[in-house]
Enzyme design. Structure first.
Site, mmCIF file in Angstrom:
data_model
loop_
_atom_site.group_PDB
_atom_site.id
_atom_site.type_symbol
_atom_site.label_atom_id
_atom_site.label_comp_id
_atom_site.label_asym_id
_atom_site.label_seq_id
_atom_site.Cartn_x
_atom_site.Cartn_y
_atom_site.Cartn_z
ATOM 1 N N TYR A 25 0.835 -1.201 0.000
ATOM 2 C CA TYR A 25 0.000 0.000 0.000
ATOM 3 C C TYR A 25 0.873 1.256 0.000
ATOM 4 O O TYR A 25 0.568 2.249 -0.669
ATOM 5 C CB TYR A 25 -0.922 -0.008 1.221
ATOM 6 C CG TYR A 25 -1.722 1.259 1.407
ATOM 7 C CD1 TYR A 25 -2.806 1.546 0.589
ATOM 8 C CD2 TYR A 25 -1.387 2.175 2.404
ATOM 9 C CE1 TYR A 25 -3.543 2.718 0.751
ATOM 10 C CE2 TYR A 25 -2.114 3.345 2.578
ATOM 11 C CZ TYR A 25 -3.189 3.605 1.746
ATOM 12 O OH TYR A 25 -3.909 4.772 1.910
ATOM 13 N N SER A 107 -3.730 12.462 9.157
ATOM 14 C CA SER A 107 -4.676 12.255 8.066
ATOM 15 C C SER A 107 -6.098 12.069 8.573
ATOM 16 O O SER A 107 -6.334 11.509 9.649
ATOM 17 C CB SER A 107 -4.274 11.002 7.271
ATOM 18 O OG SER A 107 -5.277 10.632 6.344
ATOM 19 N N GLN A 128 -4.991 17.102 8.452
ATOM 20 C CA GLN A 128 -5.291 17.058 7.012
ATOM 21 C C GLN A 128 -6.753 16.712 6.806
ATOM 22 O O GLN A 128 -7.277 15.766 7.398
ATOM 23 C CB GLN A 128 -4.399 16.019 6.317
ATOM 24 C CG GLN A 128 -4.694 15.811 4.845
ATOM 25 C CD GLN A 128 -5.716 14.690 4.607
ATOM 26 O OE1 GLN A 128 -5.843 13.782 5.401
ATOM 27 N NE2 GLN A 128 -6.434 14.783 3.506
ATOM 28 N N TYR A 130 -9.929 15.755 4.208
ATOM 29 C CA TYR A 130 -10.585 15.385 2.953
ATOM 30 C C TYR A 130 -12.006 15.940 3.007
ATOM 31 O O TYR A 130 -12.676 15.828 4.044
ATOM 32 C CB TYR A 130 -10.649 13.869 2.771
ATOM 33 C CG TYR A 130 -9.353 13.228 2.365
ATOM 34 C CD1 TYR A 130 -8.670 13.641 1.222
ATOM 35 C CD2 TYR A 130 -8.818 12.178 3.109
ATOM 36 C CE1 TYR A 130 -7.487 13.038 0.847
ATOM 37 C CE2 TYR A 130 -7.630 11.562 2.733
ATOM 38 C CZ TYR A 130 -6.971 11.996 1.607
ATOM 39 O OH TYR A 130 -5.803 11.399 1.232
ATOM 40 N N THR A 156 -6.521 18.592 1.363
ATOM 41 C CA THR A 156 -6.096 17.829 0.188
ATOM 42 C C THR A 156 -7.144 17.955 -0.908
ATOM 43 O O THR A 156 -8.317 17.654 -0.685
ATOM 44 C CB THR A 156 -5.875 16.351 0.543
ATOM 45 O OG1 THR A 156 -4.814 16.259 1.501
ATOM 46 C CG2 THR A 156 -5.494 15.544 -0.688
ATOM 47 N N ARG A 165 -4.544 1.713 -8.219
ATOM 48 C CA ARG A 165 -3.236 1.197 -7.817
ATOM 49 C C ARG A 165 -3.267 -0.320 -7.915
ATOM 50 O O ARG A 165 -3.946 -1.001 -7.142
ATOM 51 C CB ARG A 165 -2.920 1.667 -6.401
ATOM 52 C CG ARG A 165 -2.940 3.201 -6.291
ATOM 53 C CD ARG A 165 -3.381 3.704 -4.947
ATOM 54 N NE ARG A 165 -3.734 5.132 -5.008
ATOM 55 C CZ ARG A 165 -4.264 5.805 -4.010
ATOM 56 N NH1 ARG A 165 -4.521 5.205 -2.857
ATOM 57 N NH2 ARG A 165 -4.564 7.074 -4.145
ATOM 58 N N LYS A 252 -3.065 21.206 -0.318
ATOM 59 C CA LYS A 252 -2.164 20.139 -0.781
ATOM 60 C C LYS A 252 -2.709 19.489 -2.048
ATOM 61 O O LYS A 252 -3.906 19.200 -2.135
ATOM 62 C CB LYS A 252 -2.007 19.083 0.315
ATOM 63 C CG LYS A 252 -1.126 17.898 -0.050
ATOM 64 C CD LYS A 252 -1.010 16.947 1.134
ATOM 65 C CE LYS A 252 -0.091 15.777 0.833
ATOM 66 N NZ LYS A 252 -0.706 14.809 -0.116
ATOM 67 N N HIS A 276 0.411 13.519 -5.012
ATOM 68 C CA HIS A 276 -0.064 12.446 -4.124
ATOM 69 C C HIS A 276 0.885 11.246 -4.158
ATOM 70 O O HIS A 276 0.457 10.087 -4.106
ATOM 71 C CB HIS A 276 -1.480 12.015 -4.507
ATOM 72 C CG HIS A 276 -2.345 11.681 -3.328
ATOM 73 N ND1 HIS A 276 -3.214 12.582 -2.751
ATOM 74 C CD2 HIS A 276 -2.475 10.545 -2.593
ATOM 75 C CE1 HIS A 276 -3.846 12.015 -1.744
ATOM 76 N NE2 HIS A 276 -3.404 10.774 -1.624
ATOM 77 N N ARG A 279 0.357 8.487 -6.726
ATOM 78 C CA ARG A 279 -0.710 7.523 -6.470
ATOM 79 C C ARG A 279 -2.036 7.910 -7.114
ATOM 80 O O ARG A 279 -3.014 7.187 -6.978
ATOM 81 C CB ARG A 279 -0.907 7.369 -4.960
ATOM 82 C CG ARG A 279 0.287 6.738 -4.281
ATOM 83 C CD ARG A 279 0.242 6.904 -2.766
ATOM 84 N NE ARG A 279 -0.913 6.285 -2.157
ATOM 85 C CZ ARG A 279 -1.034 4.983 -1.919
ATOM 86 N NH1 ARG A 279 -0.066 4.147 -2.279
ATOM 87 N NH2 ARG A 279 -2.112 4.504 -1.329
#
Length: 380
Positions: A25, A107, A128, A130, A156, A165, A252, A276, A279
């Site tokens: 990961y 995060s 951070q 989202y 972000t 991924r 970000k 990122h 990713r």
């Protein structure tokens, strides 16, 4: 290996201790992983200018990031699920960052909650964010970060849709992870990891679990995560986030000059040049290759940071020389965490600082405020 000397040494140690699905990961990018590789490779094309016969006896890596003193201009990047590499992982990293004197960023998708991390810190940290479709939840996250006395909010903006991924797909990795036979076999191959993880109750996204509407078990958590990233996110959303937050705002995920200017126009106090970690959009340019034009676009009064590809103290200096006021590390500290917990993170930070120190001396400089393009022979 008694003492790792490089980040690659630490990476090898982490690979031997962390179950494959969690190591992969971290050690993965989108599609062909071309942008992931470019993030690292493009640093190697930037050469230092060796200088001699200067007094370099009083070297220091101390600097300022977001108005606060730091022992070196390196911040801990927000990374999801880092608590799956070591029990209570975010808490251990937060402790290491505070002991070392650098910023720590938690995060949204962390295993340890905002409140968990606040309980082991004596100084403010960064959070951070989202932006989810559930705006009430987003507002509650901001309020919780304020209650925990976080000193900066890192928004972000490059994850409205999740990049593909391949390693994660082949490993059947989900958020949160499901315990399949394949996963159990991988975990059984790392008995030390299993024993450590058995000693903590923190195995899920504790910023979400019990806080988002209707999320009260792993099944509802998995469904919530899969549908919540907001594809309608626009620059106007930055304004209400800034108003609700009321403090320093860092945006970000900037990889374009026009986007950098838009972020500043809508309230950003600083921007992070980032793809990122390779990713998201495979085929995008490396972060370091885009840094100079974004620095030029926003001007000298906006703090520009860089995320992506930092694997040494020399890379830190390259980024600073091209205009960054600070950088973020993600994979390096996760390797350290997976290897040896808090002590492993401290080892990674020591490696980076030592490499910065020696390289500064060989370039004939002693202070971070002396770093500019004059320490480089050429840059791409």
């Amino acid at each position: 290996m008694n003492r790792p000397l490089t980040i690659d040494d630490v990476k090898a140690l982490a690979r031997s201790r962390v179950p494959k699905l969690f190591f992969d990961y971290v050690d993965s990018g989108a599609y062909t992983e071309g942008t992931y590789r470019a993030n690292e490779a493009d640093f190697a094309a930037i050469h230092f200018r060796q200088r001699v016969m200067r007094d370099i006896s009083a070297r220091s890596q101390a600097s300022i990031m977001m108005g606060a003193p730091v022992t070196m201009p390196v911040a801990i990047a927000p990374t999801g699920s880092c608590g799956m590499h070591w029990p209570d992982g975010e808490m251990r990293v937060a402790e290491a960052a505070e002991a070392f004197g650098i910023p720590f960023t938690l995060s949204t998708m962390s295993i340890c909650s905002i409140e968990d991390v606040a309980s082991v810190r004596t100084k403010p940290f960064w959070f951070q964010l989202y932006v989810m479709t559930d705006r009430d939840f987003v507002q509650s996250l901001i309020d919780r970060a304020k209650a925990a006395k976080c000193s900066a909010l890192v928004l972000t903006v490059d994850l409205q849709i999740v990049g593909q991924r391949h390693k994660d797909i082949r490993n059947d990795l989900s958020s949160p992870p499901k315990l399949t036979l394949k996963h159990l076999v991988q975990m059984a191959a790392r008995p030390g990891w299993c024993m450590r993880m058995a000693g903590t109750p923190r195995h899920t996204f504790r910023n979400v679990y019990g806080h988002a509407k209707g999320v009260n078990d792993l099944a509802t958590l998995n469904a919530w995560v899969n549908e919540q990233f907001d594809e309608r996110l626009q620059w106007s959303d930055v304004e209400w986030i800034k108003e609700r937050w009321g403090g320093p705002l860092i945006v970000k995920g900037i990889l374009d000059s026009d986007d950098a200017k838009a972020a500043v126009d809508h309230g950003a106090d600083a921007v992070i040049v980032s793809n990122h970690g390779g990713r998201q959009l495979d085929g995008a340019r490396s972060s370091i290759s885009m840094l100079p034009r974004i620095v030029d676009a926003v001007g000298p009064h906006v703090e520009v940071h860089l995320d992506g590809g930092i694997r040494s103290g020399q890379d830190v200096l390259r980024a600073l020389a091209l205009g960054a006021r600070g950088v973020y590390i993600g994979r390096p500290y996760l390797y350290g965490l997976g290897w040896a917990g808090r002590a492993g993170v401290m080892s990674v930070l020591d490696i980076i600082k030592r490499e910065m120190d020696i390289t500064m001396g060989l370039c004939g400089i002693t202070q971070c405020d002396q770093i500019d393009q004059s320490i480089l022979e050429s840059c791409n």
